[in-house]
Structures are given as C-alpha cells and as structure tokens.
Design a protein around this motif. Structure first.
Motif, short mmCIF file in Angstrom:
data_model
loop_
_atom_site.label_atom_id
_atom_site.label_comp_id
_atom_site.label_asym_id
_atom_site.label_seq_id
_atom_site.Cartn_x
_atom_site.Cartn_y
_atom_site.Cartn_z
N ASN A 143 0.82 -1.22 0.00
CA ASN A 143 0.00 0.00 0.00
C ASN A 143 0.85 1.28 0.00
O ASN A 143 0.57 2.23 0.74
N ALA A 144 1.87 1.28 -0.83
CA ALA A 144 2.84 2.40 -0.82
C ALA A 144 2.17 3.74 -1.11
O ALA A 144 2.54 4.76 -0.51
N ILE A 145 1.20 3.77 -2.00
CA ILE A 145 0.59 5.05 -2.38
C ILE A 145 -0.14 5.67 -1.19
O ILE A 145 0.03 6.86 -0.88
N GLU A 146 -0.91 4.85 -0.48
CA GLU A 146 -1.65 5.34 0.69
C GLU A 146 -0.68 5.72 1.81
O GLU A 146 -0.85 6.75 2.48
N LYS A 147 0.34 4.89 2.02
CA LYS A 147 1.31 5.18 3.08
C LYS A 147 2.03 6.50 2.81
O LYS A 147 2.21 7.31 3.72
N VAL A 148 2.44 6.71 1.57
CA VAL A 148 3.16 7.94 1.23
C VAL A 148 2.25 9.15 1.38
O VAL A 148 2.66 10.20 1.87
N PHE A 149 0.99 8.97 0.98
CA PHE A 149 0.02 10.06 1.15
C PHE A 149 -0.05 10.46 2.63
O PHE A 149 -0.01 11.64 2.99
N ALA A 150 -0.17 9.46 3.51
CA ALA A 150 -0.31 9.73 4.95
C ALA A 150 0.95 10.40 5.50
O ALA A 150 0.87 11.29 6.35
N ILE A 151 2.11 9.99 5.02
CA ILE A 151 3.37 10.54 5.54
C ILE A 151 3.56 11.99 5.04
O ILE A 151 4.09 12.83 5.76
N CYS A 152 3.10 12.27 3.81
CA CYS A 152 3.25 13.64 3.25
C CYS A 152 2.21 14.60 3.81
O CYS A 152 2.51 15.76 4.05
N GLY A 153 0.98 14.13 3.96
CA GLY A 153 -0.13 15.02 4.31
C GLY A 153 -0.75 15.60 3.05
O GLY A 153 -0.23 15.42 1.95
#
Ligand code: CMP
Length: 139
Positions: free
Chosen positions: A80-90
């Motif tokens: 789930n890299a796309i969702e994880k990166v979204f959460a880490i970036c904001g």
C-alpha cells in the motif's frame, strides 16, 4: 497490495536541506527505495507531468518553481505504498496537514509544500516512465 510510487523533493524542500529527513520518514515506515536521482525538470516534462493542471492559473508559476533548482526524485515500493506515502506527506495544503506529516513540518503553503507524491497507481506509472529508465530501478 505491493505498489510503487514516486516522490519528488521539490525545490523548496531541496533548498531547506530536508532531503535526508524526507527519505528517512519513508524508510522508517518500511518503504523501500527502488530508484533515486537528482534531476532538473524541464518544461516539456512538466507539461506532461502536470497535464491535469495545465489550464490552472497557477500552472506557469508552478512550472517556474519546479525548474528553479534540481529536484530529488525517488521511486518507493511497499505494501500500500501510495496510501502510506500520502499519509506521511499530508494533504496538498500544509495548513490542512496534521503535525508529524512532511508538509506540516517543513511546508509553507500550496506552492511550497516540499514534496510531490503520486496520486494513484496510474499516475505513479506515468511518472516513473517520465523520469526513470528500467535500468535505473532496483527492485
Ligand atoms: P503537487 O503534489 O506537486 O501537485 C500539484 C501542485 O500544484 C501541488 O503539489 C501544489 O504545489 C501546486 N498547487 C496546487 N494547488 C495550488 C494552488 N491553488 N495554488 C498554487 N499551487 C497549487
């Protein structure tokens, strides 16, 4: 689902010297670096990259800013890299981002939000194709 996604440390992040801290946050979340390079974007690449923003009033200024210094481009992979990166970036606007996200901690406003990240798996594939050759990816 195992996914790949693209992150750019944009010129404002590059100038703030937070490249290492940005990468560290993704690695701490268990994401793997598959590709990494420093490049200077061109108008030709940005016209395709931001095709969905081309008619927006902020597009000329966005392009100018994105070409103002080199950017650091990376491909990250993981579950789930796309969702994880979204959460880490904001979210796009640092003012709406939660403390602890990259955009809240290092960003100023929408044009200066430190990082770009892929919106979707389709966008990630397009962005990888624009910036990386297959030989530059190590998965
Ligand atoms: P990014 O994730 O790179 O995708 C498009 C970029 O356009 C976005 O981050 C912002 O930096 C920028 N952007 C989006 N909306 C606006 C806006 N209303 N004004 C200025 N820049 C914007």
């Amino acid at each position: 689902m195992e996914e790949q996604t693209v992150v750019l440390v944009k010129p404002d992040g590059f100038e703030k010297k937070v490249v290492g801290q940005v990468i560290d946050r993704f690695e701490r979340a268990g994401l793997a670096l598959v590709g990494l390079k420093m490049i200077r974007l061109t108008q030709g690449v940005l016209d395709v990259w931001y095709a969905h923003h081309k008619d927006k009033p902020f597009f000329p200024e966005l392009s100018k800013q994105m070409m103002s210094t080199p950017v650091v481009a990376m491909v990250l992979s993981g579950e789930n890299a796309i969702e994880k990166v979204f959460a880490i970036c904001g979210p796009t606007d640092p003012a709406e981002a939660a403390p602890g996200t990259i955009r809240k901690d290092f960003g100023v406003d929408k044009p200066h939000n430190v990082v770009h990240r892929s919106d979707s798996a389709e966008a990630a594939q397009k962005e990888i194709g624009l910036l990386f050759t297959p030989e530059e990816l190590f998965s």
